[in-house]
Design an enzyme around this catalytic site. Structure first.
Site, mmCIF file in Angstrom:
data_model
loop_
_atom_site.group_PDB
_atom_site.id
_atom_site.type_symbol
_atom_site.label_atom_id
_atom_site.label_comp_id
_atom_site.label_asym_id
_atom_site.label_seq_id
_atom_site.Cartn_x
_atom_site.Cartn_y
_atom_site.Cartn_z
ATOM 1 N N HIS A 157 3.360 -2.080 -9.179
ATOM 2 C CA HIS A 157 2.610 -2.040 -7.928
ATOM 3 C C HIS A 157 1.299 -2.831 -8.016
ATOM 4 O O HIS A 157 1.082 -3.749 -7.223
ATOM 5 C CB HIS A 157 2.377 -0.636 -7.358
ATOM 6 C CG HIS A 157 1.533 -0.793 -6.145
ATOM 7 N ND1 HIS A 157 2.052 -1.265 -4.960
ATOM 8 C CD2 HIS A 157 0.212 -0.731 -5.972
ATOM 9 C CE1 HIS A 157 1.074 -1.455 -4.110
ATOM 10 N NE2 HIS A 157 -0.052 -1.145 -4.688
ATOM 11 N N TYR B 75 -1.310 -6.610 -6.254
ATOM 12 C CA TYR B 75 -2.730 -6.866 -5.951
ATOM 13 C C TYR B 75 -3.325 -7.910 -6.893
ATOM 14 O O TYR B 75 -4.305 -8.564 -6.548
ATOM 15 C CB TYR B 75 -3.536 -5.561 -5.966
ATOM 16 C CG TYR B 75 -3.085 -4.635 -4.865
ATOM 17 C CD1 TYR B 75 -3.045 -5.082 -3.540
ATOM 18 C CD2 TYR B 75 -2.650 -3.355 -5.125
ATOM 19 C CE1 TYR B 75 -2.574 -4.268 -2.528
ATOM 20 C CE2 TYR B 75 -2.187 -2.529 -4.112
ATOM 21 C CZ TYR B 75 -2.144 -3.003 -2.818
ATOM 22 O OH TYR B 75 -1.680 -2.199 -1.817
ATOM 23 N N ARG C 141 19.741 -5.125 -0.134
ATOM 24 C CA ARG C 141 19.073 -6.254 -0.788
ATOM 25 C C ARG C 141 19.836 -6.588 -2.065
ATOM 26 O O ARG C 141 20.681 -5.816 -2.508
ATOM 27 C CB ARG C 141 17.609 -5.919 -1.102
ATOM 28 C CG ARG C 141 17.424 -4.873 -2.185
ATOM 29 C CD ARG C 141 15.965 -4.512 -2.469
ATOM 30 N NE ARG C 141 15.254 -5.536 -3.208
ATOM 31 C CZ ARG C 141 14.137 -5.308 -3.930
ATOM 32 N NH1 ARG C 141 13.593 -4.105 -3.976
ATOM 33 N NH2 ARG C 141 13.546 -6.278 -4.583
HETATM 34 FE FE1 HAS Z 1 4.319 -3.945 -0.787
HETATM 35 C C1 HAS Z 1 7.453 -3.075 -1.973
HETATM 36 C C2 HAS Z 1 3.768 -0.720 0.221
HETATM 37 C C3 HAS Z 1 1.107 -4.773 0.196
HETATM 38 C C4 HAS Z 1 4.571 -6.918 -2.500
HETATM 39 N N1 HAS Z 1 5.747 -4.846 -1.985
HETATM 40 C C5 HAS Z 1 6.976 -4.327 -2.323
HETATM 41 C C6 HAS Z 1 7.683 -5.273 -3.138
HETATM 42 C C7 HAS Z 1 6.847 -6.344 -3.324
HETATM 43 C C8 HAS Z 1 5.632 -6.060 -2.588
HETATM 44 C C9 HAS Z 1 7.119 -7.588 -4.161
HETATM 45 O O1 HAS Z 1 5.017 2.039 -0.225
HETATM 46 C C10 HAS Z 1 9.109 -5.107 -3.661
HETATM 47 C C11 HAS Z 1 9.182 -4.740 -5.077
HETATM 48 C C12 HAS Z 1 10.618 -4.624 -5.516
HETATM 49 O O2 HAS Z 1 11.196 -5.657 -5.896
HETATM 50 O O3 HAS Z 1 11.208 -3.530 -5.416
HETATM 51 N N2 HAS Z 1 2.754 -2.954 0.099
HETATM 52 C C13 HAS Z 1 2.762 -1.649 0.467
HETATM 53 C C14 HAS Z 1 1.501 -1.323 1.150
HETATM 54 C C15 HAS Z 1 0.746 -2.473 1.140
HETATM 55 C C16 HAS Z 1 1.543 -3.485 0.458
HETATM 56 C C17 HAS Z 1 1.089 -0.001 1.730
HETATM 57 N N3 HAS Z 1 3.089 -5.534 -1.081
HETATM 58 C C18 HAS Z 1 1.802 -5.667 -0.610
HETATM 59 C C19 HAS Z 1 1.244 -6.913 -1.067
HETATM 60 C C20 HAS Z 1 2.225 -7.514 -1.836
HETATM 61 C C21 HAS Z 1 3.371 -6.635 -1.824
HETATM 62 C C22 HAS Z 1 -0.154 -7.386 -0.763
HETATM 63 C C23 HAS Z 1 2.234 -8.808 -2.572
HETATM 64 C C24 HAS Z 1 1.248 -9.634 -2.660
HETATM 65 N N4 HAS Z 1 5.402 -2.242 -0.849
HETATM 66 C C25 HAS Z 1 4.967 -1.016 -0.425
HETATM 67 C C26 HAS Z 1 6.005 -0.008 -0.748
HETATM 68 C C27 HAS Z 1 7.062 -0.680 -1.374
HETATM 69 C C28 HAS Z 1 6.644 -2.078 -1.421
HETATM 70 C C29 HAS Z 1 5.978 1.437 -0.489
HETATM 71 C C30 HAS Z 1 8.368 -0.074 -1.902
HETATM 72 C C31 HAS Z 1 9.471 -0.329 -0.963
HETATM 73 C C32 HAS Z 1 10.786 0.113 -1.532
HETATM 74 O O4 HAS Z 1 11.298 1.145 -1.105
HETATM 75 O O5 HAS Z 1 11.349 -0.550 -2.424
HETATM 76 C C33 HAS Z 1 -0.687 -2.605 1.682
HETATM 77 O O6 HAS Z 1 -1.541 -2.987 0.637
HETATM 78 C C34 HAS Z 1 -0.804 -3.553 2.831
HETATM 79 C C35 HAS Z 1 -2.196 -3.579 3.422
HETATM 80 C C36 HAS Z 1 -2.386 -4.825 4.249
HETATM 81 C C37 HAS Z 1 -2.912 -4.875 5.473
HETATM 82 C C38 HAS Z 1 -3.031 -6.180 6.199
HETATM 83 C C39 HAS Z 1 -4.488 -6.575 6.480
HETATM 84 C C40 HAS Z 1 -4.533 -7.924 7.083
HETATM 85 C C41 HAS Z 1 -5.364 -8.913 6.687
HETATM 86 C C42 HAS Z 1 -5.235 -10.264 7.349
HETATM 87 C C43 HAS Z 1 -6.506 -10.772 8.010
HETATM 88 C C44 HAS Z 1 -6.201 -11.928 8.885
HETATM 89 C C45 HAS Z 1 -6.712 -13.190 8.731
HETATM 90 C C46 HAS Z 1 -6.223 -14.266 9.634
HETATM 91 C C47 HAS Z 1 -7.679 -13.552 7.689
HETATM 92 C C48 HAS Z 1 -3.417 -3.661 6.149
HETATM 93 C C49 HAS Z 1 -6.385 -8.716 5.632
HETATM 94 C C50 HAS Z 1 -7.124 -14.505 10.786
HETATM 95 C C51 HAS Z 1 -6.608 -15.635 11.562
HETATM 96 C C52 HAS Z 1 -7.125 -16.074 12.720
HETATM 97 C C53 HAS Z 1 -6.472 -17.198 13.403
HETATM 98 C C54 HAS Z 1 -8.304 -15.479 13.336
HETATM 99 CU CU CU Z 2 3.791 -1.111 -4.260
#
Ligand code: HAS
Ligand code: CU
Length: 557
Positions: free
Chosen positions: A232, A236, A446
């Protein structure tokens, strides 16, 4: 214009330092190029066009070998080599001093390279077709596990070089707030070193002796617990370097300033505190983890959502500040005033937009009952392509659009091709990830060949077709950006005499010296992190280690 040049850089890297960072990028981009080749093959296989048999003459024996290469090269190698190189620049430029022990960092880097080569051989020989999570009882060659270990150890050594540089700087500047980009890079590295203790225990304690024949069986449950202790926070480790850029560099690229130095630092501390103790959200369906502990990790997962919300707010506020300086008006009209013609900026903005969807999907994953519906379905790769393959990879590509000119003193080749590449990738990703999420909810598994499977219901076919189409677009987009980076690096044309592309370092609106001292002191955060990790993992680790049952026989490819 792709990058702003300056006559007098604030602090220039030496030729050796530029070469050293450049070597990281060579390995990173080579991995991305080879790893990405398999992407469209998998996507097209889902759409019913299986090209894998044609790869047999090149030694790729199955969909699963291709998928393993795709995951290991893109998710593990591209990221780790890019990150260690990029953080080296952030440390040197942030502290405005040379690395304390350049030899140590070089030793770390070459250790990573040796590890990579060691793991590459069994991967290519189909002796490590265990996917990027290498779950036992699938067994890989010993060399694969040894190679991975060396890559991790090499990255640690590079990290020790960063710490030594920090200590030297701190001695000379006892009262100054740590410069933000260096500060954030250090936290990323410390988090990584705590996080990787899990996989170190898994490989050294379980997988290596087992693959060498010293033990007969393996305990898949304990291995998975160790793996996700690292797995996990690994996500990050990929994300935080993108955040270093979004907070510490992107504002400067849009003529703005960092909206809040304190909020930015708080977000990074919260990632240190909260990244590790929540790995059980990948093990919701594991029978060997008690429900109460899954609940604790689910709550902690919702907590680590907050530093990303802080990021959402602070980064967009910084962008808006910059856009208004550039004459942007209106509640949303300012968005048009951002420098969309700059491919480095556009890549990172598109990365951020995709991450909004990836983040929301993450929340769905983290909810136990919803997870039961989506776990092990195509939804999950849908989620992680919006995160690691979008938020992270598109940001790293955007960073490369100034970093490679910075390192080589050569202007970016064809900024328009770069722009077209990132937009194509963005559109492809929207189509691909949307289809993967939906078909996952409909039950598509998957990590399974689907196109020719007899059980595929008719209602999946439209989505699977879009998976193939979106995935192919993504490949065209990413290849265009890789070509731009490669031609820039190896072209003859240099920047005009005396001009440089500087590292874009954003100032903050508030004076960092006014940021509270507790946001620049390590002790409370390190102690808090250790306590939280022990509380969230200690009892379960003790239980699982003492109850270990190493009876599972191996499954080898
Ligand atoms: Fe995830 C599974 C929960 C974030 C990667 N995740 C995965 C797997 C990967 C992965 C690789 O709770 C699969 C692993 C495998 O092979 O089995 N993940 C989360 C949660 C977050 C999260 C709660 N994951 C990530 C990030 C990853 C990543 C970051 C890679 C870099 N994830 C899970 C869970 C699983 C999971 C379970 C298990 C699923 C299962 O059953 O197998 C949070 O950290 C997300 C928070 C993010 C936000 C978004 C904020 C938005 C921002 C953008 C700002 C916008 C801008 C653009 C700058 C709240 C900061 C502005 C543009 C203009 C034009 C103005
Ligand atoms: Cu995770």
């Amino acid at each position: 214009m792709a990058e702003t040049t300056t006559k007098t850089p604030v602090y220039a890297l030496t030729r050796e330092e530029r070469r050293f960072v450049g070597l990281h990028l060579v390995f990173a981009f080579a991995a991305l190029t080879i790893g990405s080749l398999f992407g469209p093959l998998q996507a097209l296989e889902h759409a019913g066009l299986d090209l894998y048999p044609t790869l047999e003459k090149f030694g790729i024996q199955s969909y699963y070998q291709g998928l393993t290469l795709h995951g290991v090269l893109n998710a593990l190698v591209w990221t780790t080599f890019f990150i260690t190189g990029f953080l080296t620049v952030a440390i040197i430029r942030g502290f405005q001093r040379r690395l304390a022990y350049p030899g140590l960092n070089q030793f770390g880097f070459w250790t990573m390279v040796v590890g990579l080569l060691m793991a590459a051989v069994p991967l290519l020989l189909n002796k490590a077709t265990v996917l990027f999570t290498f779950y036992p009882p699938m067994q890989a060659s010993t060399w694969f596990y040894l190679g991975l270990t060396l890559v991790v150890v090499g990255s640690w050594i590079e990290g020790w070089g960063f710490y030594a540089t920090y200590w030297q700087w701190r001695k000379d500047n006892p009262k100054t707030r740590t410069p933000f980009i260096a500060f954030a890079s250090l936290i990323t590295m410390v988090m990584w070193q705590i996080a990787t203790l899990g996989v170190a225990a898994e490989i050294l304690g379980l997988l290596l002796p087992w693959s060498m024949g010293l033990t007969d069986g393996i305990d898949p449950q304990l291995s998975r617990t160790f793996f996700w202790f690292t797995g996990h926070p690994l996500v990050y480790f990929w994300l935080l370097p993108a955040y270093v850029s979004w907070y510490g560099m992107l504002p400067k690229q849009v003529d703005g300033k960092l909206f809040s130095d304190s909020l930015a630092r708080l977000a990074f501390w919260l990632f240190l505190l909260l990244s590790v103790p929540l790995g059980f959200h990948h093990q919701f369906v594991d029978p060997g983890v008690p429900a109460g502990w899954k609940y604790v990790h689910a709550i902690l997962t919702f907590s680590v959502f907050f530093p990303s919300l802080l990021t959402f707010f602070t980064v967009i506020a910084s962008l808006e500040y910059g856009a208004r300086q550039r004459g942007g008006k209106g509640r949303f009209g300012w968005i048009r005033a951002l420098p969309w013609s700059n491919p480095s900026v556009t890549a990172q903005l598109l990365a951020g937009i995709l991450f909004v969807f990836g983040g929301i999907g993450g929340l769905a994953n983290a909810a136990y009952n919803v997870n039961l519906v989506l776990h092990n379905t195509a939804w999950v790769p849908g989620h992680f392509h919006l995160t690691v393959a979008s938020a992270v990879t598109l940001s790293f590509i955007g960073i490369s659009f100034w970093l490679v000119p910075h390192l080589t003193h050569k202007p970016l080749w064809q900024p328009k091709v770069a722009l077209a590449g990132v937009w194509t990738y963005f559109v492809g990703m929207l189509i691909f990830s949307n289809a993967m999420h939906t078909v996952g909810l409909l039950g598509a598994p998957r990590r399974t060949t689907l196109g020719l499977a007899p059980y595929v219901p008719a209602e999946w076919s439209g989505y699977l077709w879009r998976v193939g189409f979106g995935g192919s677009l993504m490949w065209i987009g990413i290849m265009a950006t890789i070509v731009v980076v490669a031609v820039t690096a190896f072209r003859k044309k240099e920047l005009p005499e005396g001009e440089f592309v500087d590292v874009p370092v954003a100032e903050s609106i508030e004076d960092p010296q006014r940021t509270p001292v507790w946001l620049d002191s390590w002790k409370p955060w390190l102690v808090g992190t250790a306590v939280l990790v022990l509380l969230a993992y200690g009892p379960q680790l003790i239980d699982q280690i003492f109850g270990m049952s190493a009876t599972s026989p191996r499954i080898a490819p």
